[in-house]
Design an enzyme around this catalytic site. Structure first.
Site, mmCIF file in Angstrom:
data_model
loop_
_atom_site.group_PDB
_atom_site.id
_atom_site.type_symbol
_atom_site.label_atom_id
_atom_site.label_comp_id
_atom_site.label_asym_id
_atom_site.label_seq_id
_atom_site.Cartn_x
_atom_site.Cartn_y
_atom_site.Cartn_z
ATOM 1 N N SER A 190 91.158 19.864 75.025
ATOM 2 C CA SER A 190 91.883 20.271 73.753
ATOM 3 C C SER A 190 92.336 21.840 74.022
ATOM 4 O O SER A 190 93.397 21.890 73.410
ATOM 5 C CB SER A 190 91.228 20.098 72.673
ATOM 6 O OG SER A 190 89.990 20.903 72.704
ATOM 7 N N HIS A 218 92.008 13.065 72.802
ATOM 8 C CA HIS A 218 93.406 13.714 72.748
ATOM 9 C C HIS A 218 94.232 12.945 73.586
ATOM 10 O O HIS A 218 95.685 13.455 73.643
ATOM 11 C CB HIS A 218 93.222 15.032 73.118
ATOM 12 C CG HIS A 218 92.881 15.925 71.950
ATOM 13 N ND1 HIS A 218 93.581 16.361 71.194
ATOM 14 C CD2 HIS A 218 91.813 16.725 71.810
ATOM 15 C CE1 HIS A 218 93.086 17.459 70.262
ATOM 16 N NE2 HIS A 218 91.769 17.488 70.736
ATOM 17 N N LYS A 249 93.640 11.149 65.451
ATOM 18 C CA LYS A 249 94.572 11.730 66.086
ATOM 19 C C LYS A 249 95.775 11.069 66.488
ATOM 20 O O LYS A 249 96.472 10.795 65.246
ATOM 21 C CB LYS A 249 93.902 12.532 67.449
ATOM 22 C CG LYS A 249 92.817 13.642 67.367
ATOM 23 C CD LYS A 249 92.511 14.223 68.264
ATOM 24 C CE LYS A 249 91.378 15.530 67.979
ATOM 25 N NZ LYS A 249 90.222 15.180 68.407
#
Ligand SMILES: *Cc1c(COP(=O)(O)O)cnc(C)c1O
Length: 415
Positions: A190, A218, A249
């Site tokens: 990240s 992610h 996300k």
């Protein structure tokens, strides 16, 4: 000891130390749905400012997508607001099983178990599937929730230098005497926005008889040609034993997480993983929203394709303008400023220009590696990115860092 003045003073001193050390986190209030343009109060209570959002994990722009919102409404109407139960008592609806099935299909695994969050998935999975006869070998930059999960597990805890395959191989050789080895990595990291070398990791796992754990939070939804994540990008679909990921996300951005992978491992989680057994079920609205998200992205790659185009435009624009960015293929694009104060001043000036991006510095990133982390979204239109780029260039000129080398920036501003 009661909460007397002496005790209170201990906390006041600790909080002041954080403030003086520049690591005190201040919340900003967003007064709008999560999207490419938002209204922000920063600091909270101050006048609202309309800004372009460059720091959300809303990669596919689905957080406020009308179809997803509509599905969530229908979920609310048909299955109610809350479950008032953990899964195994009376907190499992038919739609929870459907979502697990759909996630299994999407990720190309054998089975899936939902958790209240990916933090909880990572908190429960290791303890549920490993014992003190086993070893966990984790990349040194894995997410905090993995580190916490590993702490709760009795297996031996070891690590390898970030993405260093020689070091990983040494560790695998070292631990050949263990009953089981588990290599642990994030898909997209990240802070730097780089991807794990998952193809190499799988190769080493096969050579040294090890399992592979991937946290693809992610990446799920947009990395890989059809958005299946790092395993698709690296050509190792179906070869990852344990995948954890979040619904918080790209996949709608609400909340919820899962463990997906070998069916016996998922079954062990159903029997033993404590956050699954002892924390409440994901709410029906979220389940229906997530089902619609999977439906949308399984039918068409339009959104992840648009995100890829946006990301390419953004990376090229910044590089051409003379910024130093971390190379990579994810929608996480760090703009390197090296100096902590510069990263904060830069973010403040961007905000004044109507661009919302956050400066990160030690201890979130190593000393001397301060940066502005930008994140792209399929919700960004070209005019957003053009405006954001113009603002970056304007502020970059002000601080005279365009076209400068890392050393020149450090000479001018310090580490
Ligand atoms: C965001 C993130 C998590 C936590 O996800 P939640 O569902 O919000 O708890 C876990 N692991 C990684 C790698 C993440 O990026």
């Amino acid at each position: 000891m009661s909460f007397n003045d002496n005790v209170r003073q201990i906390y006041i001193d600790q909080l002041n130390e954080m403030k003086n050390g520049g690591i005190f986190k201040e919340e900003r209030a967003i007064c709008a749905p999560q999207d490419s343009e938002i209204d922000v109060e920063f600091p909270i209570g101050s006048e609202k400012k309309h800004v372009i959002n460059m720091c959300a994990n809303n990669y596919l722009g689905l957080s406020s997508h009308p179809e997803v919102v509509k599905a969530a409404h229908e979920g609310l109407d048909v299955r109610g607001y809350g479950m008032s139960s953990v899964r195994f008592i009376c907190g499992t609806q038919d739609i929870h099983k459907t979502l697990e099935q759909k996630l299994t299909e999407f990720l190309g695994t054998e089975d899936t178990i939902l958790f209240p969050s990916c933090m909880d998935a990572n908190g429960g999975v290791f303890e549920a599937v490993l014992t003190d006869q086993d070893v966990m070998i984790a990349d040194r930059l894995v997410h905090a929730s993995i580190i916490d999960g590993m702490r709760l597990c009795k297996a031996q805890n070891d690590s390898f230098k970030h993405s260093d395959m020689n070091h990983l191989e040494q560790k695998l050789q070292l631990h050949q005497d263990k009953r089981m080895r588990l290599i642990i990595t994030d898909g997209a990291f990240s802070m730097d926005g780089d991807l794990a070398k998952l193809d190499k990791i799988v190769e080493l796992a096969e050579k040294y008889n090890s399992m592979v754990f991937l946290d693809d939070s992610h990446s799920s939804g947009y990395i890989g040609k059809t958005g299946r994540g790092t395993q698709e990008h690296c050509g190792v679909m179906g070869k990852i034993d344990i995948i954890t990921t979040t619904l918080g996300k790209a996949l709608g951005g609400a909340s919820g997480g899962c463990v997906s992978g070998r069916k016996e491992i998922v079954e062990m989680c159903r029997q033993k993983a404590r956050p699954y057994l002892f924390s409440n079920t994901v709410a029906p609205v979220i389940v229906e929203g997530a089902l619609r998200v999977l439906d949308i992205i399984s039918k068409s790659t339009e959104r992840r394709d648009k995100l890829e185009d946006n990301t390419k435009f953004w990376r090229k624009g910044l590089t051409d303008a003379g910024f130093i960015i971390k190379e990579g293929e994810t929608a996480i694009v760090p703009v390197m400023l090296f100096n902590a104060k510069l990263s904060q001043d830069f973010a403040k000036d961007l905000y004044a220009e109507g661009i919302y991006a956050v400066g990160f510095f030690f201890p979130v990133v190593p000393k001397g590696q301060a940066r502005i982390r930008t994140q792209l979204s399929a919700a960004h239109e070209m005019h957003h990115l053009e405006k954001a780029l113009a603002a970056f260039i304007k502020v970059g000129k002000k601080y005279d860092i365009l076209g400068k080398t890392k050393q020149e920036i450090i000479d001018k501003y310090g580490m």
